[in-house]
Scaffold this motif. Structure first.
Motif, PDB file in Angstrom:
ATOM      1  N   MET A   1      -7.905  71.895  56.747  1.00 26.55           N
ATOM      2  CA  MET A   1      -9.066  72.734  56.777  1.00 26.55           C
ATOM      3  C   MET A   1     -10.284  71.847  57.020  1.00 26.55           C
ATOM      4  SD  MET A   1     -10.712  75.219  53.852  1.00 26.55           S
ATOM      5  CE  MET A   1      -9.141  75.560  53.214  1.00 26.55           C
ATOM      6  N   ASN A   2     -11.165  72.296  57.866  1.00 23.49           N
ATOM      7  CA  ASN A   2     -12.399  71.584  58.166  1.00 23.49           C
ATOM      8  C   ASN A   2     -13.577  72.492  57.890  1.00 23.49           C
ATOM      9  OD1 ASN A   2     -11.104  69.267  59.231  1.00 23.49           O
ATOM     10  ND2 ASN A   2     -10.699  70.407  61.093  1.00 23.49           N
ATOM     11  N   ILE A   3     -14.671  71.899  57.423  1.00 20.46           N
ATOM     12  CA  ILE A   3     -15.914  72.637  57.219  1.00 20.46           C
ATOM     13  C   ILE A   3     -16.996  71.930  58.012  1.00 20.46           C
ATOM     14  CG2 ILE A   3     -17.678  73.328  55.575  1.00 20.46           C
ATOM     15  CD1 ILE A   3     -15.520  73.622  53.495  1.00 20.46           C
ATOM     16  N   ALA A   4     -17.662  72.669  58.876  1.00 21.90           N
ATOM     17  CA  ALA A   4     -18.758  72.139  59.670  1.00 21.90           C
ATOM     18  C   ALA A   4     -20.023  72.890  59.292  1.00 21.90           C
ATOM     19  CB  ALA A   4     -18.471  72.297  61.161  1.00 21.90           C
ATOM     20  N   LEU A   5     -20.974  72.187  58.700  1.00 22.66           N
ATOM     21  CA  LEU A   5     -22.236  72.800  58.327  1.00 22.66           C
ATOM     22  C   LEU A   5     -23.265  72.532  59.404  1.00 22.66           C
ATOM     23  CD1 LEU A   5     -22.468  71.925  54.540  1.00 22.66           C
ATOM     24  CD2 LEU A   5     -21.718  74.045  55.588  1.00 22.66           C
ATOM     25  N   SER A   6     -24.031  73.538  59.735  1.00 23.31           N
ATOM     26  CA  SER A   6     -25.096  73.388  60.717  1.00 23.31           C
ATOM     27  C   SER A   6     -26.250  74.274  60.294  1.00 23.31           C
ATOM     28  CB  SER A   6     -24.609  73.765  62.116  1.00 23.31           C
ATOM     29  OG  SER A   6     -24.134  75.090  62.105  1.00 23.31           O
ATOM     30  N   VAL A  32     -19.243  76.880  59.515  1.00 23.41           N
ATOM     31  CA  VAL A  32     -17.963  77.555  59.725  1.00 23.41           C
ATOM     32  C   VAL A  32     -16.842  76.725  59.088  1.00 23.41           C
ATOM     33  CG1 VAL A  32     -17.532  76.488  61.975  1.00 23.41           C
ATOM     34  CG2 VAL A  32     -16.530  78.677  61.469  1.00 23.41           C
ATOM     35  N   MET A  33     -15.854  77.413  58.529  1.00 18.97           N
ATOM     36  CA  MET A  33     -14.675  76.773  57.975  1.00 18.97           C
ATOM     37  C   MET A  33     -13.534  77.092  58.935  1.00 18.97           C
ATOM     38  SD  MET A  33     -12.969  77.148  54.157  1.00 18.97           S
ATOM     39  CE  MET A  33     -13.831  78.664  53.940  1.00 18.97           C
ATOM     40  N   THR A  34     -12.820  76.067  59.387  1.00 19.29           N
ATOM     41  CA  THR A  34     -11.749  76.268  60.347  1.00 19.29           C
ATOM     42  C   THR A  34     -10.434  75.722  59.806  1.00 19.29           C
ATOM     43  OG1 THR A  34     -12.188  74.171  61.466  1.00 19.29           O
ATOM     44  CG2 THR A  34     -13.298  76.114  62.327  1.00 19.29           C
ATOM     45  N   SER A  35      -9.377  76.337  60.233  1.00 14.33           N
ATOM     46  CA  SER A  35      -8.045  75.808  59.933  1.00 14.33           C
ATOM     47  C   SER A  35      -7.311  75.690  61.263  1.00 14.33           C
ATOM     48  CB  SER A  35      -7.294  76.718  58.970  1.00 14.33           C
ATOM     49  OG  SER A  35      -7.102  77.987  59.544  1.00 14.33           O
ATOM     50  N   PRO A  36      -6.626  74.566  61.470  1.00 12.97           N
ATOM     51  CA  PRO A  36      -5.953  74.353  62.749  1.00 12.97           C
ATOM     52  C   PRO A  36      -4.710  75.225  62.884  1.00 12.97           C
ATOM     53  CG  PRO A  36      -5.452  72.562  61.270  1.00 12.97           C
ATOM     54  CD  PRO A  36      -6.446  73.442  60.563  1.00 12.97           C
ATOM     55  N   GLY A  37      -4.376  75.533  64.097  1.00 14.80           N
ATOM     56  CA  GLY A  37      -3.142  76.263  64.369  1.00 14.80           C
ATOM     57  C   GLY A  37      -1.978  75.295  64.429  1.00 14.80           C
ATOM     58  N   GLY A  38      -0.809  75.815  64.475  1.00 16.69           N
ATOM     59  CA  GLY A  38       0.381  74.983  64.563  1.00 16.69           C
ATOM     60  C   GLY A  38       1.608  75.861  64.560  1.00 16.69           C
ATOM     61  N   PRO A  39       2.772  75.245  64.495  1.00 14.72           N
ATOM     62  CA  PRO A  39       4.003  76.038  64.467  1.00 14.72           C
ATOM     63  C   PRO A  39       4.013  76.989  63.267  1.00 14.72           C
ATOM     64  CG  PRO A  39       4.490  73.719  64.803  1.00 14.72           C
ATOM     65  CD  PRO A  39       3.031  73.813  64.487  1.00 14.72           C
ATOM     66  N   GLY A  40       4.021  78.263  63.554  1.00 12.08           N
ATOM     67  CA  GLY A  40       4.051  79.257  62.488  1.00 12.08           C
ATOM     68  C   GLY A  40       2.703  79.544  61.860  1.00 12.08           C
ATOM     69  N   HIS A  41       1.643  78.923  62.351  1.00 17.80           N
ATOM     70  CA  HIS A  41       0.297  79.117  61.797  1.00 17.80           C
ATOM     71  C   HIS A  41      -0.663  79.513  62.905  1.00 17.80           C
ATOM     72  CE1 HIS A  41       1.386  77.338  57.945  1.00 17.80           C
ATOM     73  NE2 HIS A  41       2.007  76.383  58.620  1.00 17.80           N
ATOM     74  N   VAL A  42      -1.542  80.407  62.581  1.00 21.80           N
ATOM     75  CA  VAL A  42      -2.568  80.829  63.527  1.00 21.80           C
ATOM     76  C   VAL A  42      -3.878  80.146  63.135  1.00 21.80           C
ATOM     77  CG1 VAL A  42      -3.864  82.802  64.405  1.00 21.80           C
ATOM     78  CG2 VAL A  42      -1.451  83.059  63.859  1.00 21.80           C
ATOM     79  N   ALA A  43      -4.566  79.561  64.115  1.00 21.51           N
ATOM     80  CA  ALA A  43      -5.854  78.932  63.844  1.00 21.51           C
ATOM     81  C   ALA A  43      -6.832  79.996  63.369  1.00 21.51           C
ATOM     82  CB  ALA A  43      -6.381  78.247  65.098  1.00 21.51           C
ATOM     83  N   GLY A  44      -7.643  79.635  62.404  1.00 25.11           N
ATOM     84  CA  GLY A  44      -8.610  80.591  61.853  1.00 25.11           C
ATOM     85  C   GLY A  44      -9.997  79.998  61.788  1.00 25.11           C
ATOM     86  N   GLU A  45     -10.980  80.872  61.792  1.00 30.68           N
ATOM     87  CA  GLU A  45     -12.371  80.447  61.709  1.00 30.68           C
ATOM     88  C   GLU A  45     -13.108  81.437  60.813  1.00 30.68           C
ATOM     89  OE1 GLU A  45     -15.658  80.337  65.011  1.00 30.68           O
ATOM     90  OE2 GLU A  45     -14.275  78.647  65.256  1.00 30.68           O
ATOM     91  N   THR A  46     -13.737  80.936  59.748  1.00 34.93           N
ATOM     92  CA  THR A  46     -14.457  81.777  58.801  1.00 34.93           C
ATOM     93  C   THR A  46     -15.897  81.304  58.713  1.00 34.93           C
ATOM     94  OG1 THR A  46     -12.432  82.024  57.504  1.00 34.93           O
ATOM     95  CG2 THR A  46     -14.503  82.605  56.415  1.00 34.93           C
ATOM     96  N   PRO A  47     -16.867  82.172  58.993  1.00 37.44           N
ATOM     97  CA  PRO A  47     -18.263  81.770  58.868  1.00 37.44           C
ATOM     98  C   PRO A  47     -18.646  81.581  57.400  1.00 37.44           C
ATOM     99  CG  PRO A  47     -18.132  84.075  59.484  1.00 37.44           C
ATOM    100  CD  PRO A  47     -16.738  83.539  59.472  1.00 37.44           C
TER     101      PRO A  47
END
Length: 82
Positions: A1-6, A32-47
């Protein structure tokens, strides 16, 4: 999970603060908080929305981090080569 503040001027909305958990406040999008996609996982983005008090606190921490490093052996503004 990554968090990018702007923190930049933007449109404010009524809602819940991500940082202090208060609800029904005037908030501003802080990133925005992001989670990477991968096998069996969908990438997500939450403001991420914060209230004005938390926005000021985040800006103060940002300014402090630019002038005083969290670790004294690392100068502010430099990135570690990994």
């Amino acid at each position: 999970m990554n968090i990018a503040l702007s923190l930049s001027p933007g449109t404010s909305v009524m809602g819940d603060c991500f940082r202090c958990d208060r609800s029904g406040l005037q908030t501003i999008r802080a990133g925005v908080m992001t989670s990477p996609g991968g096998p069996g996982h969908v990438a997500g983005e939450t403001p991420i929305f914060v209230c004005r008090a938390c926005e000021r606190a985040l800006l103060a921490r940002h300014m402090e981090a630019q002038t005083s490093p969290a670790r004294p052996y690392v100068r502010p503004g430099l990135h570690h080569p990994h």
